[in-house]
Design a protein around this motif. Structure first.
Motif, mmCIF file in Angstrom:
data_model
loop_
_atom_site.group_PDB
_atom_site.id
_atom_site.type_symbol
_atom_site.label_atom_id
_atom_site.label_comp_id
_atom_site.label_asym_id
_atom_site.label_seq_id
_atom_site.Cartn_x
_atom_site.Cartn_y
_atom_site.Cartn_z
ATOM 1 N N GLN A 1 -0.611 12.484 30.981
ATOM 2 C CA GLN A 1 -0.475 13.031 32.329
ATOM 3 C C GLN A 1 -1.226 14.358 32.352
ATOM 4 O O GLN A 1 -0.869 15.307 31.655
ATOM 5 C CB GLN A 1 0.994 13.255 32.691
ATOM 6 N N ALA A 2 -2.298 14.389 33.120
ATOM 7 C CA ALA A 2 -3.164 15.569 33.161
ATOM 8 C C ALA A 2 -3.064 16.266 34.506
ATOM 9 O O ALA A 2 -2.786 15.637 35.539
ATOM 10 C CB ALA A 2 -4.605 15.163 32.883
ATOM 11 N N PHE A 3 -3.305 17.552 34.496
ATOM 12 C CA PHE A 3 -3.163 18.390 35.687
ATOM 13 C C PHE A 3 -4.118 19.558 35.485
ATOM 14 O O PHE A 3 -3.931 20.358 34.573
ATOM 15 C CB PHE A 3 -1.717 18.867 35.764
ATOM 16 N N GLY A 4 -5.143 19.653 36.290
ATOM 17 C CA GLY A 4 -6.085 20.741 36.039
ATOM 18 C C GLY A 4 -6.981 21.051 37.213
ATOM 19 O O GLY A 4 -7.099 20.270 38.162
ATOM 20 N N GLY A 5 -7.606 22.210 37.147
ATOM 21 C CA GLY A 5 -8.503 22.669 38.191
ATOM 22 C C GLY A 5 -8.728 24.164 38.062
ATOM 23 O O GLY A 5 -9.171 24.643 37.020
ATOM 24 N N TYR A 6 -8.349 24.901 39.103
ATOM 25 C CA TYR A 6 -8.624 26.340 39.145
ATOM 26 C C TYR A 6 -7.394 27.093 39.651
ATOM 27 O O TYR A 6 -6.631 26.587 40.466
ATOM 28 C CB TYR A 6 -9.801 26.636 40.075
ATOM 29 N N ILE A 7 -7.247 28.301 39.165
ATOM 30 C CA ILE A 7 -6.189 29.199 39.620
ATOM 31 C C ILE A 7 -6.828 30.523 40.012
ATOM 32 O O ILE A 7 -7.532 31.143 39.202
ATOM 33 C CB ILE A 7 -5.148 29.451 38.504
ATOM 34 N N ASP A 8 -6.613 30.948 41.248
ATOM 35 C CA ASP A 8 -6.978 32.302 41.648
ATOM 36 C C ASP A 8 -5.788 33.193 41.317
ATOM 37 O O ASP A 8 -4.855 33.340 42.114
ATOM 38 C CB ASP A 8 -7.325 32.348 43.135
ATOM 39 N N ALA A 9 -5.838 33.754 40.113
ATOM 40 C CA ALA A 9 -4.682 34.435 39.546
ATOM 41 C C ALA A 9 -4.368 35.739 40.284
ATOM 42 O O ALA A 9 -5.210 36.323 40.966
ATOM 43 C CB ALA A 9 -4.929 34.726 38.065
ATOM 44 N N LEU B 1 -9.358 31.288 37.166
ATOM 45 C CA LEU B 1 -9.191 30.599 35.902
ATOM 46 C C LEU B 1 -9.533 29.122 36.052
ATOM 47 O O LEU B 1 -9.132 28.493 37.032
ATOM 48 C CB LEU B 1 -7.746 30.720 35.407
ATOM 49 N N ALA B 2 -10.262 28.567 35.095
ATOM 50 C CA ALA B 2 -10.407 27.118 34.973
ATOM 51 C C ALA B 2 -9.419 26.674 33.900
ATOM 52 O O ALA B 2 -9.371 27.254 32.813
ATOM 53 C CB ALA B 2 -11.839 26.756 34.565
ATOM 54 N N TYR B 3 -8.627 25.653 34.202
ATOM 55 C CA TYR B 3 -7.579 25.298 33.247
ATOM 56 C C TYR B 3 -7.293 23.808 33.296
ATOM 57 O O TYR B 3 -7.678 23.097 34.224
ATOM 58 C CB TYR B 3 -6.307 26.091 33.543
ATOM 59 N N HIS B 4 -6.577 23.338 32.253
ATOM 60 C CA HIS B 4 -6.288 21.906 32.124
ATOM 61 C C HIS B 4 -5.008 21.748 31.318
ATOM 62 O O HIS B 4 -4.917 22.214 30.182
ATOM 63 C CB HIS B 4 -7.464 21.228 31.399
ATOM 64 N N LEU B 5 -4.004 21.110 31.909
ATOM 65 C CA LEU B 5 -2.739 20.836 31.233
ATOM 66 C C LEU B 5 -2.644 19.341 30.951
ATOM 67 O O LEU B 5 -2.999 18.524 31.789
ATOM 68 C CB LEU B 5 -1.551 21.236 32.110
ATOM 69 N N VAL B 6 -2.139 18.978 29.780
ATOM 70 C CA VAL B 6 -1.983 17.566 29.435
ATOM 71 C C VAL B 6 -0.646 17.360 28.727
ATOM 72 O O VAL B 6 -0.276 18.133 27.844
ATOM 73 C CB VAL B 6 -3.112 17.070 28.510
ATOM 74 N N VAL B 7 0.059 16.316 29.133
ATOM 75 C CA VAL B 7 1.286 15.889 28.466
ATOM 76 C C VAL B 7 1.038 14.482 27.933
ATOM 77 O O VAL B 7 0.513 13.629 28.645
ATOM 78 C CB VAL B 7 2.480 15.884 29.438
ATOM 79 N N ASN B 8 1.426 14.236 26.678
ATOM 80 C CA ASN B 8 1.196 12.929 26.060
ATOM 81 C C ASN B 8 2.494 12.315 25.550
ATOM 82 O O ASN B 8 3.398 13.019 25.107
ATOM 83 C CB ASN B 8 0.216 13.035 24.880
ATOM 84 N N ASP B 9 2.557 10.982 25.634
ATOM 85 C CA ASP B 9 3.593 10.180 24.967
ATOM 86 C C ASP B 9 5.013 10.583 25.354
ATOM 87 O O ASP B 9 5.857 10.872 24.511
ATOM 88 C CB ASP B 9 3.408 10.262 23.449
ATOM 89 N N VAL B 10 5.268 10.567 26.659
ATOM 90 C CA VAL B 10 6.598 10.909 27.172
ATOM 91 C C VAL B 10 7.275 9.643 27.696
ATOM 92 O O VAL B 10 6.784 9.033 28.651
ATOM 93 C CB VAL B 10 6.511 11.947 28.307
ATOM 94 N N PRO B 11 8.397 9.213 27.097
ATOM 95 C CA PRO B 11 9.125 8.058 27.632
ATOM 96 C C PRO B 11 9.760 8.418 28.973
ATOM 97 O O PRO B 11 10.303 9.510 29.142
ATOM 98 C CB PRO B 11 10.200 7.783 26.582
ATOM 99 N N ILE B 12 9.696 7.503 29.928
ATOM 100 C CA ILE B 12 10.341 7.728 31.208
ATOM 101 C C ILE B 12 11.141 6.485 31.595
ATOM 102 O O ILE B 12 10.884 5.387 31.090
ATOM 103 C CB ILE B 12 9.340 8.076 32.324
ATOM 104 N N THR B 13 12.081 6.671 32.500
ATOM 105 C CA THR B 13 12.875 5.537 32.974
ATOM 106 C C THR B 13 12.518 5.143 34.394
ATOM 107 O O THR B 13 12.964 4.113 34.885
ATOM 108 C CB THR B 13 14.377 5.874 32.914
ATOM 109 N N GLY B 14 11.705 5.965 35.085
ATOM 110 C CA GLY B 14 11.335 5.650 36.454
ATOM 111 C C GLY B 14 10.449 6.724 37.046
ATOM 112 O O GLY B 14 10.085 7.707 36.385
ATOM 113 N N ILE B 15 10.102 6.545 38.315
ATOM 114 C CA ILE B 15 9.161 7.433 38.979
ATOM 115 C C ILE B 15 9.661 8.866 39.037
ATOM 116 O O ILE B 15 8.863 9.815 38.967
ATOM 117 C CB ILE B 15 8.855 6.905 40.409
ATOM 118 N N ASN B 16 10.970 9.066 39.125
ATOM 119 C CA ASN B 16 11.489 10.432 39.218
ATOM 120 C C ASN B 16 11.187 11.237 37.958
ATOM 121 O O ASN B 16 10.976 12.459 38.033
ATOM 122 C CB ASN B 16 12.992 10.417 39.491
#
Length: 220
Positions: free
Chosen positions: A171-179, A185-200
């Motif tokens: 799950q990636a989330f990235g772009g720019y932040i006017d701090a 800032l140019a930035y990129h967040l990534v989350v890997n291998d997270v078990p989920i039970t549903g859309i929430n």
């Protein structure tokens, strides 16, 4: 029949139509409007079609050849190491890969291109518009609420369904932040291998990424 098999061999030969066959024509909106739709709502089919359109400008008419054109462009014209990314389509589907340094480097490059203003305006803003309009948890913290309107990003989600359930492979989330500091800032967040039970559960991940983005806005 729209829901039956439509074999490709039944189509007329390629390039067989002439100007005399023309019944009507369609002039699209500027591509900037199409890009805005794709990026504001994460319209994956539109992203795939965009890569094919890029290929057509270079004389190729299929996904594999368009990917080759794209890779050559990124590596030879922009110095992006080909060993650090592998694309399967135009939307980041399947086992698409790209390292964080490659993604943030490309965001930096984009910031210097003539088309940057169009690209920047097309990105979604947490708590403001686009797909990320629902990302509002960060506003509960008064020190983070000012990030609204100052973060522009796009997301990407790769779920995998297995015997043990659903896992968010990426799950990636990235772009720019006017701090708050005045820096962009140019930035990129990534989350890997997270078990989920549903859309929430997935939405909670994206809320967390929005909060992290707001923390970066506040502290950097």
């Amino acid at each position: 029949d729209a829901v039956a098999e439509n074999p490709e061999e039944l189509l007329p030969p390629k390039d067989s139509y002439t100007e005399d066959d023309l019944i009507t024509s369609f002039v699209s909106l500027p591509y900037s409007e199409y890009a805005k739709l794709i990026l504001k709502v994460s319209y994956s089919i539109g992203a795939d079609a965009s890569l094919l359109l890029l290929g057509l400008t270079q004389g190729v008419d299929n996904m594999d050849d368009a990917l080759a054109v794209e890779k050559e462009n990124l590596t030879e014209n922009y110095g992006i190491p080909g060993s650090e990314f592998s694309f399967l389509d135009g939307s980041g589907g399947g086992d698409t890969k790209a390292t964080n340094p490659v993604v943030t480097r490309w965001l930096e490059i984009m910031a210097g291109l003539p088309s940057f203003g169009v690209f920047f305006d097309a990105l979604s803003r947490p708590a403001v518009d686009g797909f990320l309009v629902f990302v509002t948890d960060f506003e509960d913290d008064p020190t983070l609420a000012g990030a609204a309107g100052n973060v522009r990003a796009v997301t990407g989600t790769y779920p995998v369904v297995g015997e043990s359930g659903i896992v968010i492979k990426g799950q990636a989330f990235g772009g720019y932040i006017d701090a708050r500091s005045g820096r962009r800032l140019a930035y990129h967040l990534v989350v890997n291998d997270v078990p989920i039970t549903g859309i929430n559960d997935l939405l909670a991940i994206i809320q967390d990424e929005g909060t992290i983005s707001a923390i970066l806005w506040r502290d950097y």
